[in-house]
Design a protein around this motif. Structure first.
Motif, mmCIF file in Angstrom:
data_model
loop_
_atom_site.group_PDB
_atom_site.id
_atom_site.type_symbol
_atom_site.label_atom_id
_atom_site.label_comp_id
_atom_site.label_asym_id
_atom_site.label_seq_id
_atom_site.Cartn_x
_atom_site.Cartn_y
_atom_site.Cartn_z
ATOM 1 N N LEU A 1 0.819 -1.217 0.000
ATOM 2 C CA LEU A 1 0.000 0.000 0.000
ATOM 3 C C LEU A 1 0.852 1.265 0.000
ATOM 4 C CD1 LEU A 1 -2.796 -0.879 2.600
ATOM 5 C CD2 LEU A 1 -3.025 -0.770 0.137
ATOM 6 N N THR A 2 2.180 1.093 -0.046
ATOM 7 C CA THR A 2 3.079 2.243 0.123
ATOM 8 C C THR A 2 2.748 3.395 -0.818
ATOM 9 O OG1 THR A 2 4.848 0.812 0.877
ATOM 10 C CG2 THR A 2 5.492 2.990 0.144
ATOM 11 N N ASN A 3 2.601 3.105 -2.103
ATOM 12 C CA ASN A 3 2.321 4.175 -3.068
ATOM 13 C C ASN A 3 0.997 4.865 -2.749
ATOM 14 O OD1 ASN A 3 4.664 3.692 -4.443
ATOM 15 N ND2 ASN A 3 3.705 2.414 -6.015
ATOM 16 N N ALA A 4 -0.007 4.052 -2.422
ATOM 17 C CA ALA A 4 -1.329 4.599 -2.114
ATOM 18 C C ALA A 4 -1.284 5.423 -0.830
ATOM 19 C CB ALA A 4 -2.346 3.468 -2.000
ATOM 20 N N ILE A 5 -0.512 4.947 0.155
ATOM 21 C CA ILE A 5 -0.386 5.680 1.423
ATOM 22 C C ILE A 5 0.302 7.021 1.175
ATOM 23 C CG2 ILE A 5 0.774 5.699 3.682
ATOM 24 C CD1 ILE A 5 0.256 2.592 3.736
ATOM 25 N N ASN A 6 1.351 7.007 0.356
ATOM 26 C CA ASN A 6 2.050 8.262 0.040
ATOM 27 C C ASN A 6 1.117 9.246 -0.657
ATOM 28 O OD1 ASN A 6 4.415 7.431 1.194
ATOM 29 N ND2 ASN A 6 5.310 6.666 -0.703
ATOM 30 N N LYS A 7 0.307 8.738 -1.568
ATOM 31 C CA LYS A 7 -0.642 9.613 -2.268
ATOM 32 C C LYS A 7 -1.662 10.168 -1.271
ATOM 33 C CE LYS A 7 -2.962 10.944 -6.159
ATOM 34 N NZ LYS A 7 -3.940 10.398 -7.095
ATOM 35 N N ALA A 8 -2.135 9.299 -0.362
ATOM 36 C CA ALA A 8 -3.108 9.747 0.645
ATOM 37 C C ALA A 8 -2.505 10.851 1.510
ATOM 38 C CB ALA A 8 -3.554 8.570 1.506
ATOM 39 N N ARG A 9 -1.202 10.728 1.814
ATOM 40 C CA ARG A 9 -0.547 11.751 2.646
ATOM 41 C C ARG A 9 -0.477 13.077 1.906
ATOM 42 N NH1 ARG A 9 3.823 7.748 4.875
ATOM 43 N NH2 ARG A 9 2.757 7.060 6.756
ATOM 44 N N THR A 10 -0.370 13.023 0.579
ATOM 45 C CA THR A 10 -0.310 14.248 -0.216
ATOM 46 C C THR A 10 -1.705 14.856 -0.371
ATOM 47 O OG1 THR A 10 1.490 13.213 -1.426
ATOM 48 C CG2 THR A 10 0.535 15.190 -2.406
ATOM 49 N N VAL A 11 -2.672 13.998 -0.729
ATOM 50 C CA VAL A 11 -4.029 14.476 -1.019
ATOM 51 C C VAL A 11 -4.787 14.827 0.272
ATOM 52 C CG1 VAL A 11 -6.243 13.852 -2.086
ATOM 53 C CG2 VAL A 11 -4.099 13.152 -3.167
ATOM 54 N N LYS A 12 -4.468 14.104 1.352
ATOM 55 C CA LYS A 12 -5.162 14.268 2.638
ATOM 56 C C LYS A 12 -6.685 14.248 2.476
ATOM 57 C CE LYS A 12 -1.585 16.910 5.104
ATOM 58 N NZ LYS A 12 -0.581 17.033 4.031
ATOM 59 N N PRO A 13 -7.217 13.141 1.997
ATOM 60 C CA PRO A 13 -8.671 13.057 1.820
ATOM 61 C C PRO A 13 -9.376 13.022 3.182
ATOM 62 C CG PRO A 13 -7.689 10.914 1.473
ATOM 63 C CD PRO A 13 -6.555 11.874 1.677
ATOM 64 N N LEU A 14 -10.640 13.423 3.179
ATOM 65 C CA LEU A 14 -11.448 13.398 4.391
ATOM 66 C C LEU A 14 -12.103 12.029 4.513
ATOM 67 C CD1 LEU A 14 -12.802 15.050 6.727
ATOM 68 C CD2 LEU A 14 -14.629 15.548 5.110
ATOM 69 N N VAL A 15 -11.840 11.342 5.611
ATOM 70 C CA VAL A 15 -12.420 10.014 5.817
ATOM 71 C C VAL A 15 -13.500 10.109 6.889
ATOM 72 C CG1 VAL A 15 -11.966 7.598 6.429
ATOM 73 C CG2 VAL A 15 -10.215 8.929 5.230
ATOM 74 N N ARG A 16 -14.706 9.678 6.547
ATOM 75 C CA ARG A 16 -15.790 9.626 7.531
ATOM 76 C C ARG A 16 -16.133 8.174 7.792
ATOM 77 N NH1 ARG A 16 -18.123 13.389 4.139
ATOM 78 N NH2 ARG A 16 -18.104 15.534 4.867
ATOM 79 N N VAL A 17 -16.419 7.880 9.047
ATOM 80 C CA VAL A 17 -16.805 6.519 9.409
ATOM 81 C C VAL A 17 -18.319 6.416 9.308
ATOM 82 C CG1 VAL A 17 -16.696 4.739 11.194
ATOM 83 C CG2 VAL A 17 -14.866 6.443 11.026
ATOM 84 N N ALA A 18 -18.805 5.618 8.355
ATOM 85 C CA ALA A 18 -20.248 5.375 8.253
ATOM 86 C C ALA A 18 -20.633 4.396 9.357
ATOM 87 C CB ALA A 18 -20.605 4.829 6.880
ATOM 88 N N LYS A 19 -19.915 3.302 9.420
ATOM 89 C CA LYS A 19 -19.971 2.374 10.549
ATOM 90 C C LYS A 19 -18.677 1.579 10.480
ATOM 91 C CE LYS A 19 -22.452 -1.252 8.092
ATOM 92 N NZ LYS A 19 -23.570 -2.164 8.046
ATOM 93 N N PHE A 20 -18.404 0.797 11.518
ATOM 94 C CA PHE A 20 -17.149 0.059 11.538
ATOM 95 C C PHE A 20 -17.020 -0.786 10.263
ATOM 96 C CE2 PHE A 20 -14.509 -3.603 12.784
ATOM 97 C CZ PHE A 20 -13.355 -2.910 13.137
ATOM 98 N N TYR B 1 -16.510 3.232 5.188
ATOM 99 C CA TYR B 1 -15.983 4.590 5.242
ATOM 100 C C TYR B 1 -16.317 5.338 3.957
ATOM 101 C CZ TYR B 1 -13.555 2.012 8.775
ATOM 102 O OH TYR B 1 -13.308 1.201 9.851
ATOM 103 N N THR B 2 -16.557 6.634 4.103
ATOM 104 C CA THR B 2 -16.685 7.460 2.913
ATOM 105 C C THR B 2 -15.452 8.358 2.869
ATOM 106 O OG1 THR B 2 -17.992 9.110 4.099
ATOM 107 C CG2 THR B 2 -19.209 7.454 2.861
ATOM 108 N N VAL B 3 -14.830 8.394 1.700
ATOM 109 C CA VAL B 3 -13.582 9.136 1.534
ATOM 110 C C VAL B 3 -13.808 10.232 0.501
ATOM 111 C CG1 VAL B 3 -11.124 8.963 0.996
ATOM 112 C CG2 VAL B 3 -12.298 7.033 2.059
ATOM 113 N N THR B 4 -13.568 11.468 0.908
ATOM 114 C CA THR B 4 -13.789 12.606 0.026
ATOM 115 C C THR B 4 -12.470 13.300 -0.288
ATOM 116 O OG1 THR B 4 -15.968 12.975 1.001
ATOM 117 C CG2 THR B 4 -15.019 14.807 -0.251
ATOM 118 N N ASN B 5 -12.230 13.474 -1.572
ATOM 119 C CA ASN B 5 -11.091 14.276 -2.013
ATOM 120 C C ASN B 5 -11.541 15.733 -1.944
ATOM 121 O OD1 ASN B 5 -9.201 15.744 -3.461
ATOM 122 N ND2 ASN B 5 -8.832 14.102 -4.936
ATOM 123 N N LYS B 6 -10.993 16.455 -0.946
ATOM 124 C CA LYS B 6 -11.478 17.811 -0.705
ATOM 125 C C LYS B 6 -11.214 18.737 -1.902
ATOM 126 C CE LYS B 6 -9.537 17.460 3.414
ATOM 127 N NZ LYS B 6 -8.906 17.808 4.675
#
Ligand SMILES: [Zn+2]
Length: 90
Positions: free
Chosen positions: A10-29, A32-37
């Protein structure tokens, strides 16, 4: 859905997530809903456990092709935190 094995996959995806910093909401355990702000695009990420193996899937185009996208990486990070809290809190 992809199987979650090592964080290295997941390294590449994690690095991208760190750059984009998407908003993650917990719908339930596990859901998740992930929004690219920046773009407003919102996708749903589902994390499940089957036969002791962890899987995750995203509703975006990359996710539908079975690729580890940054939405998935961002949600999995939150999911692991929640799962750990569940194990450590009575
Ligand atoms: Zn995605």
């Amino acid at each position: 859905m992809i199987q979650l094995t090592t964080a290295a996959k997941l390294t590449n995806a994690i690095n991208k997530a760190r750059t984009v910093k998407p908003l993650v909401r917990v719908a339930k355990f596990g859901h998740y809903t992930v929004t690219n702000k920046a773009t407003g695009a919102t996708y749903t990420v589902e994390c499940v456990k089957r036969d002791g193996k962890r899987f995750a899937g995203c509703t975006c185009k990359a996710g539908e092709r079975g690729q580890a996208c940054f939405h998935l990486a961002a949600a999995v990070g939150i999911h692991i935190q929640l799962a750990t809290e569940r194990l450590t809190t009575p």
